[in-house]
Design a protein around this motif. Structure first.
Motif, PDB file in Angstrom:
ATOM      1  N   LYS A   1       0.812  -1.216   0.000  1.00 24.08           N
ATOM      2  CA  LYS A   1       0.000   0.000   0.000  1.00 24.08           C
ATOM      3  C   LYS A   1       0.854   1.278   0.000  1.00 24.08           C
ATOM      4  CE  LYS A   1      -1.024   0.455   4.987  1.00 24.08           C
ATOM      5  NZ  LYS A   1      -0.252  -0.545   5.667  1.00 24.08           N
ATOM      6  N   GLN A   2       2.132   1.111   0.303  1.00 22.42           N
ATOM      7  CA  GLN A   2       3.033   2.268   0.279  1.00 22.42           C
ATOM      8  C   GLN A   2       3.378   2.714  -1.148  1.00 22.42           C
ATOM      9  OE1 GLN A   2       4.984   4.289   2.614  1.00 22.42           O
ATOM     10  NE2 GLN A   2       3.159   3.794   3.803  1.00 22.42           N
TER      11      GLN A   2
ATOM     12  N   HIS B   1       1.047   5.446  -2.329  1.00 25.75           N
ATOM     13  CA  HIS B   1       1.202   6.597  -1.446  1.00 25.75           C
ATOM     14  C   HIS B   1       2.499   7.353  -1.739  1.00 25.75           C
ATOM     15  CE1 HIS B   1       1.252   9.065   2.116  1.00 25.75           C
ATOM     16  NE2 HIS B   1       2.436   8.561   2.443  1.00 25.75           N
TER      17      HIS B   1
ATOM     18  N   GLU C   1       2.965  11.037  -3.510  1.00 29.63           N
ATOM     19  CA  GLU C   1       3.643  12.080  -2.750  1.00 29.63           C
ATOM     20  C   GLU C   1       4.766  12.707  -3.588  1.00 29.63           C
ATOM     21  OE1 GLU C   1       4.358  11.780   1.944  1.00 29.63           O
ATOM     22  OE2 GLU C   1       5.938  10.851   0.779  1.00 29.63           O
TER      23      GLU C   1
END
Ligand code: ADP
Ligand code: MG
Length: 364
Positions: A121-122, A125, A129
């Motif tokens: 899930k990173q 993200h 970012e």
């Protein structure tokens, strides 16, 4: 606040190609966390090779490299490039043409995930970012051919920054861009790296670029580190004739002994400690129109805020002089030249440069 711990230490790094080319010659330096180092030097002096050694694309013949406290090369250690926590931005962007912005930026993150170094899930993200950081959040679905050169280079930067590596390496990142884009993008990239406290090395052959955006500048010459200092220090106190010529593009004026004085094309001088050359900055000379003057304006370039003049001296030497834009001289006009600065740097034939103070009345 960034700590002052070195994030990168290179010790006595040497790299040969074959027997003839010593591309990197016993280079040692360290980079403090949060600092941006400009690696500056003429083409072929070893900048890219040094960067590739840090990234792990080349193996040094000797020396050690430490990254974020870990020895990544030397002393029997070797960490392969994909395991080094280093982000790299190349001159030609090197984006995958068939992948979107989001997919390009996620690419390395997915590899980390596959190796079990990043939770799934990173990926989204961190990619999101990094894309936001470079101002491309509206363009995540576009493909490289749908982006300008500047935007493509920002994607490359986002890709390098996404895994939050302790060190970013940029090899001539602005060279393929036209001049306006280059000027604003270099400031923007500096701001982005500074805002997140990133540490980075960027390679350039452009003096102005290095001085403008780096915290420290390392000047390389023929594989060796000629000087590493703050930009102002490099400009004002070049450690060698090479650095002075390459970075400041100053004039060098020969000083020849005549009795107890020294003659230079700019007049007579006292106190020169031996044979050599005076370094005279382009902005350290004042010109006045003078029919009796012994210099002739050979060429003029208007640079916007100032003029650059090439002056032909009686000695046949050509001096480069910068004046305010208000001083417009015609090509062919006769002028006299006066040195107008407090101190001059003298480069003896052998040995270290020295600074000479100038007394008011002396000619030089
Ligand atoms: P810069 O990036 O400062 O222009 P490089 O690091 O690319 O310089 O090159 C330094 C020297 O090493 C040059 O003489 C170059 O020709 C040589 N060189 C670089 N890479 C290789 C290679 N893979 N094989 C042989 N010689 C190389
Ligand atoms: Mg190069």
């Amino acid at each position: 606040m960034a700590s002052m711990a070195p994030v990168l230490c290179c010790r006595n790094i040497t790299k040969r190609f074959g027997s003839a080319t010593l591309a990197v010659d016993d280079v040692s330096f360290s980079l403090n966390e949060g600092d941006l180092l400009g690696l500056l030097g003429p083409s072929g002096c070893g900048k890219t090779t040094l960067l590739r050694l840090v990234a792990g694309f080349e193996r040094p013949d000797a020396g050690e490299i430490e990254l974020a406290g870990q020895t990544i090369c030397g002393g029997g250690q070797w960490v392969p490039p994909e395991r080094r926590r280093v982000g790299v931005v190349f001159q030609d962007y090197a984006l995958f043409p068939h992948l979107s912005v989001m997919e390009n930026v996620s690419f390395g993150l997915k590899q980390l995930y596959r190796r079990g170094e990043l939770p799934k899930k990173q990926i989204k993200h961190l990619a999101g970012e990094a894309i936001a950081l470079v101002g491309l959040s509206e363009m995540t679905r576009r493909y490289p051919h749908e982006l300008s050169g500047g935007q493509q280079q920002r994607v490359a930067l986002a890709r390098a920054l996404a895994p939050k590596p302790p060190l970013i390496l940029l090899d001539e990142p602005f060279s393929n861009l036209d001049v306006q884009v280059r000027l604003y993008l270099r400031q923007e990239v500096r701001d982005i790296l500074k805002n997140i406290g990133a540490s980075g090395i960027f390679v350039t052959h452009d003096q102005e670029e290095a001085l403008a955006i780096a915290d420290k500048v390392a000047v390389m010459s023929e594989g060796q580190l000629a000087q590493l200092d703050a930009p102002e220090e490099i400009y004002q106190n070049p450690a060698s004739r090479f650095v002075a010529e390459f970075v400041t593009q100053a004039n060098f004026v020969k000083a020849v002994r005549s009795g107890d004085r020294w003659d230079t094309v700019l007049g007579r001088a006292r106190g020169i400690p031996g044979e050599g050359d005076l370094m005279v900055g382009q902005e350290d000379l004042k010109l006045s129109v003078d029919e009796q003057g012994d210099c002739v304006v050979q060429a003029r370039q208007f640079l916007g805020r100032e003029y650059q003049y090439s002056l032909l001296m009686p000695s046949d030497q050509v001096l480069q002089v910068r004046t305010a834009a208000s001083q417009r001289l015609a090509v062919g006009e006769r002028v006299s030249v006066r040195l107008d600065c407090e101190r001059v740097r003298f480069f003896p034939k052998d040995g270290e440069p020295v600074i000479l103070g100038r007394r008011k009345k002396s000619a030089v």
